[in-house]
Design a protein around this motif. Sequence first.
Motif, PDB file in Angstrom:
ATOM      1  N   GLU A 127      -7.719  -7.350   3.778  1.00 29.45           N
ATOM      2  CA  GLU A 127      -8.252  -8.054   2.643  1.00 29.45           C
ATOM      3  C   GLU A 127      -9.771  -7.465   2.272  1.00 29.45           C
ATOM      4  O   GLU A 127     -10.200  -7.649   1.284  1.00 29.45           O
TER       5      GLU A 127
ATOM      6  N   LEU B 285      -8.875   6.873  -3.821  1.00 23.46           N
ATOM      7  CA  LEU B 285      -8.956   5.432  -3.619  1.00 23.46           C
ATOM      8  C   LEU B 285     -10.142   4.578  -4.310  1.00 23.46           C
ATOM      9  O   LEU B 285     -11.023   5.386  -4.996  1.00 23.46           O
ATOM     10  N   LYS B 286      -9.999   3.501  -4.467  1.00 24.77           N
ATOM     11  CA  LYS B 286     -10.931   2.557  -5.200  1.00 24.77           C
ATOM     12  C   LYS B 286     -12.362   2.882  -5.063  1.00 24.77           C
ATOM     13  O   LYS B 286     -13.120   2.933  -6.037  1.00 24.77           O
TER      14      LYS B 286
ATOM     15  N   ARG C  30      -6.360   6.861   3.279  1.00 24.48           N
ATOM     16  CA  ARG C  30      -4.868   6.617   2.869  1.00 24.48           C
ATOM     17  C   ARG C  30      -3.785   6.408   4.043  1.00 24.48           C
ATOM     18  O   ARG C  30      -3.031   5.477   4.110  1.00 24.48           O
TER      19      ARG C  30
ATOM     20  N   SER D 177      -9.813  -4.329   0.430  1.00 20.72           N
ATOM     21  CA  SER D 177      -9.247  -4.215  -0.780  1.00 20.72           C
ATOM     22  C   SER D 177      -9.347  -5.353  -1.741  1.00 20.72           C
ATOM     23  O   SER D 177      -9.186  -5.198  -2.938  1.00 20.72           O
TER      24      SER D 177
ATOM     25  N   PHE E 258       0.814  -1.135  -0.214  1.00 16.55           N
ATOM     26  CA  PHE E 258       0.122  -0.073  -0.067  1.00 16.55           C
ATOM     27  C   PHE E 258       0.911   1.190   0.009  1.00 16.55           C
ATOM     28  O   PHE E 258       0.517   2.297  -0.596  1.00 16.55           O
TER      29      PHE E 258
ATOM     30  N   TYR F 114      -2.601  -5.023  -2.714  1.00 14.45           N
ATOM     31  CA  TYR F 114      -3.772  -4.326  -2.411  1.00 14.45           C
ATOM     32  C   TYR F 114      -4.478  -3.954  -3.425  1.00 14.45           C
ATOM     33  O   TYR F 114      -5.595  -3.756  -3.789  1.00 14.45           O
TER      34      TYR F 114
ATOM     35  N   PHE G 113      -5.301  -0.756  -4.042  1.00 12.30           N
ATOM     36  CA  PHE G 113      -6.565   0.036  -3.654  1.00 12.30           C
ATOM     37  C   PHE G 113      -6.469   1.624  -3.880  1.00 12.30           C
ATOM     38  O   PHE G 113      -7.419   2.124  -3.848  1.00 12.30           O
ATOM     39  N   ASN G 114      -5.001   2.008  -4.061  1.00 11.73           N
ATOM     40  CA  ASN G 114      -5.031   3.303  -4.390  1.00 11.73           C
ATOM     41  C   ASN G 114      -5.289   3.579  -5.954  1.00 11.73           C
ATOM     42  O   ASN G 114      -4.991   2.892  -6.847  1.00 11.73           O
TER      43      ASN G 114
END
Length: 380
Positions: free
Chosen positions: A152, A169-170, A108, A155, A82, A161, A163-164
């Motif tokens: 988990e 973020l996603k 974040r 993400s 991450f 992950y 996820f960023n």
Amino acid sequence: MTETTIGIGGAAESTDMVLNIGPQHPSTHGVLRLRLVLDGERIQQAEPVIGYMHRGAEKLFEARDYRQIVMLANRHDWLSAFSNELGVVMAVERMLGMEVPERAVWMRTLLAELNRVLNHLMFLGSYPLELGGITPVFYAFREREELQTVMEEISGGRMHYMFNRVGGLKEDLPAGWTGRARQAVADVRSRMDVYDRLVVGNEIFRGRTRGIGVLTPQTAHAYGVSGPIARASGVDFDLRRDEPYLAYGELQDTLKVVTRSEGDCLARFECLLDQTHNALDLADACLDRLAELPPGPVNQRLPKVLKAPEGHTYAWTENPLGINGYYLVSKGEKTPYRLKLRSASYNNIQALTELLPGTLVADMVAILGSLFFVVGDIDK
């Protein structure tokens, strides 16, 4: 003096022996090779031989667009995925002049600190294992599972992950996730004293690490050593405090920059342990702040084809293992013209050429393990 490379057995009197440690994987945290010149049991010279895991990631960045490079960035330090993603998206956002929504900034920061704890727990468990103590690694993986579960859930990944996103973020947090994350942090904190009692308080561990592998502040500066390894030598520098990014500027009351003056293996382990405690406190502070924020967006709407304007920028972050820097050059296309990665482990491991000469072979593993590196982070 003559120098002879041999496999098994001793060397004649007045002859140095060249010993290769590695590059087989079980030797270290990945495929690293150390070339040691020995005089009896004492190391005369040490040379880290790197590159066995080199993937050419910096060149691969140039063939992928700004959405795809996040996937490459989170893999060089597989324990800090991450945090790795953050540097890339922050560099692209800086080029675009893009402001990230406040909710995403705090999310974040929270996830970066949870990732920091996950990274540190691995080394808190594996370092005693390298010195012959098998028990701590079982505790470390128990605590890691607590945090891996919430990471988990948010993400979908356990290590990488993804996820960023550029602009945030996603997606937003799942319903009830903050409560489960808070419980996981509390559970891990309640059991952290095991490392104080079982490891730091163990006289065998202290005997193997105290006064061993002393890294001076001058050597740390000369080699660009950063993170908990540098702070264990008295280098009082942490980007989260000295050049705040994300929400760290508002967390200065909670953030504690842990330093030691001894610079030995024990000081490096103690720095890592204290930093883990502080990362848990920072995670709690982020959860408190997120509870106060109203619902809102966690990303920016992006065009179908994302192009960064022509120019260059540098973004750096305080990763779990030290300073990670991303130098991005754009020619106005949808792919980076150049993306240079400055990874923490690459600089940190170079200090072995100064740390190992003069020490005994028996202390080599203790020194090597105390540098807390990931070989993918060296080779990229």
